[in-house]
Design an enzyme around this catalytic site. Sequence first.
Site, PDB file in Angstrom:
ATOM      1  N   LYS A 150      55.491  47.564  79.515  1.00 19.44           N
ATOM      2  CA  LYS A 150      56.358  46.826  80.452  1.00 19.44           C
ATOM      3  C   LYS A 150      57.130  45.713  79.723  1.00 19.44           C
ATOM      4  O   LYS A 150      58.332  45.577  79.888  1.00 19.44           O
ATOM      5  CB  LYS A 150      55.518  46.216  81.598  1.00 19.44           C
ATOM      6  CG  LYS A 150      54.736  47.249  82.401  1.00 19.44           C
ATOM      7  CD  LYS A 150      53.955  46.629  83.535  1.00 19.44           C
ATOM      8  CE  LYS A 150      52.858  45.680  83.103  1.00 19.44           C
ATOM      9  NZ  LYS A 150      51.745  46.300  82.332  1.00 19.44           N
ATOM     10  N   ARG A 163      51.094  42.543  91.888  1.00 25.56           N
ATOM     11  CA  ARG A 163      49.938  43.308  91.411  1.00 25.56           C
ATOM     12  C   ARG A 163      48.979  43.630  92.543  1.00 25.56           C
ATOM     13  O   ARG A 163      47.948  44.271  92.302  1.00 25.56           O
ATOM     14  CB  ARG A 163      49.181  42.473  90.383  1.00 25.56           C
ATOM     15  CG  ARG A 163      49.479  42.828  88.950  1.00 25.56           C
ATOM     16  CD  ARG A 163      48.768  41.807  88.105  1.00 25.56           C
ATOM     17  NE  ARG A 163      48.373  42.306  86.842  1.00 25.56           N
ATOM     18  CZ  ARG A 163      49.040  42.080  85.710  1.00 25.56           C
ATOM     19  NH1 ARG A 163      50.150  41.392  85.720  1.00 25.56           N
ATOM     20  NH2 ARG A 163      48.594  42.549  84.585  1.00 25.56           N
ATOM     21  N   ARG A 196      47.945  45.870  69.352  1.00 26.70           N
ATOM     22  CA  ARG A 196      49.034  44.917  69.627  1.00 26.70           C
ATOM     23  C   ARG A 196      48.810  43.604  68.872  1.00 26.70           C
ATOM     24  O   ARG A 196      47.709  43.084  68.843  1.00 26.70           O
ATOM     25  CB  ARG A 196      49.103  44.638  71.126  1.00 26.70           C
ATOM     26  CG  ARG A 196      50.092  43.524  71.458  1.00 26.70           C
ATOM     27  CD  ARG A 196      50.456  43.459  72.910  1.00 26.70           C
ATOM     28  NE  ARG A 196      49.319  43.384  73.797  1.00 26.70           N
ATOM     29  CZ  ARG A 196      49.409  43.541  75.109  1.00 26.70           C
ATOM     30  NH1 ARG A 196      50.570  43.775  75.667  1.00 26.70           N
ATOM     31  NH2 ARG A 196      48.335  43.466  75.860  1.00 26.70           N
ATOM     32  N   ARG A 241      45.997  38.878  71.359  1.00 27.42           N
ATOM     33  CA  ARG A 241      45.803  38.164  72.618  1.00 27.42           C
ATOM     34  C   ARG A 241      44.321  38.052  72.953  1.00 27.42           C
ATOM     35  O   ARG A 241      43.572  38.987  72.699  1.00 27.42           O
ATOM     36  CB  ARG A 241      46.528  38.924  73.744  1.00 27.42           C
ATOM     37  CG  ARG A 241      47.730  38.210  74.272  1.00 27.42           C
ATOM     38  CD  ARG A 241      48.586  39.076  75.132  1.00 27.42           C
ATOM     39  NE  ARG A 241      47.944  39.580  76.341  1.00 27.42           N
ATOM     40  CZ  ARG A 241      48.569  40.276  77.277  1.00 27.42           C
ATOM     41  NH1 ARG A 241      49.868  40.525  77.145  1.00 27.42           N
ATOM     42  NH2 ARG A 241      47.939  40.712  78.337  1.00 27.42           N
ATOM     43  N   ARG A 267      40.434  45.136  82.699  1.00 30.88           N
ATOM     44  CA  ARG A 267      41.822  45.070  83.180  1.00 30.88           C
ATOM     45  C   ARG A 267      42.267  46.424  83.729  1.00 30.88           C
ATOM     46  O   ARG A 267      42.991  46.502  84.718  1.00 30.88           O
ATOM     47  CB  ARG A 267      42.751  44.615  82.044  1.00 30.88           C
ATOM     48  CG  ARG A 267      42.629  43.116  81.779  1.00 30.88           C
ATOM     49  CD  ARG A 267      43.226  42.706  80.438  1.00 30.88           C
ATOM     50  NE  ARG A 267      44.612  43.063  80.280  1.00 30.88           N
ATOM     51  CZ  ARG A 267      45.227  43.152  79.097  1.00 30.88           C
ATOM     52  NH1 ARG A 267      44.566  42.893  77.986  1.00 30.88           N
ATOM     53  NH2 ARG A 267      46.488  43.477  79.040  1.00 30.88           N
TER      54      ARG A 267
HETATM   55  P1  AP5 Z   1      53.531  45.938  75.872  1.00 30.71           P
HETATM   56  O1  AP5 Z   1      54.997  46.138  76.091  1.00 30.71           O
HETATM   57  O2  AP5 Z   1      53.082  44.595  75.368  1.00 30.71           O
HETATM   58  O3  AP5 Z   1      52.721  46.372  77.196  1.00 30.71           O
HETATM   59  P2  AP5 Z   1      52.623  45.724  78.646  1.00 30.71           P
HETATM   60  O4  AP5 Z   1      52.723  46.841  79.631  1.00 30.71           O
HETATM   61  O5  AP5 Z   1      53.594  44.588  78.782  1.00 30.71           O
HETATM   62  O6  AP5 Z   1      51.112  45.241  78.583  1.00 30.71           O
HETATM   63  P3  AP5 Z   1      50.360  43.905  78.972  1.00 30.71           P
HETATM   64  O7  AP5 Z   1      48.984  44.060  78.376  1.00 30.71           O
HETATM   65  O8  AP5 Z   1      51.147  42.686  78.580  1.00 30.71           O
HETATM   66  O9  AP5 Z   1      50.317  44.018  80.501  1.00 30.71           O
HETATM   67  P4  AP5 Z   1      49.333  43.384  81.450  1.00 30.71           P
HETATM   68  O10 AP5 Z   1      49.961  43.778  82.726  1.00 30.71           O
HETATM   69  O11 AP5 Z   1      47.912  43.769  81.309  1.00 30.71           O
HETATM   70  O12 AP5 Z   1      49.305  41.849  81.027  1.00 30.71           O
HETATM   71  P5  AP5 Z   1      49.948  40.538  81.651  1.00 30.71           P
HETATM   72  O13 AP5 Z   1      50.348  39.676  80.526  1.00 30.71           O
HETATM   73  O14 AP5 Z   1      50.951  40.868  82.712  1.00 30.71           O
HETATM   74  O15 AP5 Z   1      53.023  47.078  74.872  1.00 30.71           O
HETATM   75  C1  AP5 Z   1      51.665  47.146  74.436  1.00 30.71           C
HETATM   76  C2  AP5 Z   1      51.621  47.570  72.958  1.00 30.71           C
HETATM   77  O16 AP5 Z   1      52.069  48.911  72.825  1.00 30.71           O
HETATM   78  C3  AP5 Z   1      52.521  46.732  72.028  1.00 30.71           C
HETATM   79  O17 AP5 Z   1      51.868  46.567  70.795  1.00 30.71           O
HETATM   80  C4  AP5 Z   1      53.792  47.573  71.854  1.00 30.71           C
HETATM   81  O18 AP5 Z   1      54.403  47.370  70.588  1.00 30.71           O
HETATM   82  C5  AP5 Z   1      53.255  48.998  72.003  1.00 30.71           C
HETATM   83  N1  AP5 Z   1      54.167  49.889  72.727  1.00 30.71           N
HETATM   84  C6  AP5 Z   1      54.926  49.596  73.821  1.00 30.71           C
HETATM   85  N2  AP5 Z   1      55.593  50.690  74.246  1.00 30.71           N
HETATM   86  C7  AP5 Z   1      55.225  51.702  73.412  1.00 30.71           C
HETATM   87  C8  AP5 Z   1      55.565  53.097  73.343  1.00 30.71           C
HETATM   88  N3  AP5 Z   1      56.417  53.654  74.226  1.00 30.71           N
HETATM   89  N4  AP5 Z   1      54.999  53.832  72.367  1.00 30.71           N
HETATM   90  C9  AP5 Z   1      54.118  53.272  71.456  1.00 30.71           C
HETATM   91  N5  AP5 Z   1      53.781  51.965  71.465  1.00 30.71           N
HETATM   92  C10 AP5 Z   1      54.318  51.192  72.431  1.00 30.71           C
HETATM   93  O19 AP5 Z   1      48.707  39.904  82.437  1.00 30.71           O
HETATM   94  C11 AP5 Z   1      47.625  39.291  81.747  1.00 30.71           C
HETATM   95  C12 AP5 Z   1      46.672  38.656  82.752  1.00 30.71           C
HETATM   96  O20 AP5 Z   1      47.350  37.619  83.526  1.00 30.71           O
HETATM   97  C13 AP5 Z   1      46.102  39.595  83.839  1.00 30.71           C
HETATM   98  O21 AP5 Z   1      44.971  40.299  83.367  1.00 30.71           O
HETATM   99  C14 AP5 Z   1      45.753  38.578  84.956  1.00 30.71           C
HETATM  100  O22 AP5 Z   1      44.567  37.886  84.669  1.00 30.71           O
HETATM  101  C15 AP5 Z   1      46.898  37.580  84.881  1.00 30.71           C
HETATM  102  N6  AP5 Z   1      48.027  37.954  85.759  1.00 30.71           N
HETATM  103  C16 AP5 Z   1      49.300  38.270  85.363  1.00 30.71           C
HETATM  104  N7  AP5 Z   1      50.066  38.576  86.430  1.00 30.71           N
HETATM  105  C17 AP5 Z   1      49.268  38.444  87.523  1.00 30.71           C
HETATM  106  C18 AP5 Z   1      49.480  38.667  88.919  1.00 30.71           C
HETATM  107  N8  AP5 Z   1      50.673  39.083  89.396  1.00 30.71           N
HETATM  108  N9  AP5 Z   1      48.440  38.464  89.756  1.00 30.71           N
HETATM  109  C19 AP5 Z   1      47.238  38.030  89.294  1.00 30.71           C
HETATM  110  N10 AP5 Z   1      46.970  37.828  87.975  1.00 30.71           N
HETATM  111  C20 AP5 Z   1      47.972  38.037  87.104  1.00 30.71           C
END
Ligand code: AP5
Length: 224
Positions: free
Chosen positions: A16, A91, A130, A163, A174
């Site tokens: 994402k 979410r 990552r 991270r 997660r």
């Molecule tokens: P990347 O693009 O970083 O993936 P992502 O989908 O953004 O993954 P996240 O882990 O950041 O998502 P998340 O939803 O768990 O975390 P968030 O920060 O929102 O890609 C991942 C890796 O793969 C990278 O190394 C990249 O280079 C590689 N890659 C990407 N695309 C690729 C491809 N096509 N092919 C190969 N490699 C690829 O949330 C973190 C925490 O915050 C949550 O657990 C929660 O505690 C809290 N939180 C956040 N939002 C909320 C909410 N709305 N409500 C409640 N709690 C929340």
Amino acid sequence: MSELDLILLGPPGAGKGTQASLLTEDFGVPHIATGNMLRAAREAQTELGKLATGYMDRGALVPDEVIIAMILERLSGDDARDGFLLDGFPRTIEQADALSGELDGHGRRLTAALLIDAPDDIVVARISGRRISPTSGRVYHIDFDPPKTAGRCDVDGSELVQRDDDRAETVRKRLEVYHAQTEPLIAYYEERGLLWRFDGTLPPEQVHGHIRAALTTLRLEESL
Ligand code: AP5
């Protein structure tokens, strides 16, 4: 030019954030990522940051009322008036209802929910490899998108870090939380005719091409 009010859905590690960086350049909408906002609050040791830390480190969701207040305030910013790309929000169904209520109140409607899907084994491999630059924010993968010099950011040479919530046991949690609490949003947006699915197992540039083509078509249709 018609406004693009977009959300990105998908499991942790589906790509994402990677796609959001590319799409904001294409379409000029601000990338609003709840995870990045919470990590910045934690770094700054604000009340919000302190509250969020425990939930994030356990892989649990931060309570709805906290996240909804944070995002509604962010959406009231001038830069979100002509569109936005939400990454990591909503979410839960409660968060989705709050977003739709807020948009309704301003005579706006979500343009599309973009689902980037990938199976658990693939996202686990992605998350474990990552690495992030704490200063530039650039995201790498040790195998799929390595920096030019191992362990160093291409943009500013900073030392890359992992991270806190990318440890194996937190990643499993997660994913459980995603399947239980966030996956129901797929049906929620499908029923409202807003869901667009993309195969997140493809290379990043292909995923990007597919989303960009869909958004270009959508925007053309909306401006007719
Ligand atoms: P990347 O693009 O970083 O993936 P992502 O989908 O953004 O993954 P996240 O882990 O950041 O998502 P998340 O939803 O768990 O975390 P968030 O920060 O929102 O890609 C991942 C890796 O793969 C990278 O190394 C990249 O280079 C590689 N890659 C990407 N695309 C690729 C491809 N096509 N092919 C190969 N490699 C690829 O949330 C973190 C925490 O915050 C949550 O657990 C929660 O505690 C809290 N939180 C956040 N939002 C909320 C909410 N709305 N409500 C409640 N709690 C929340």
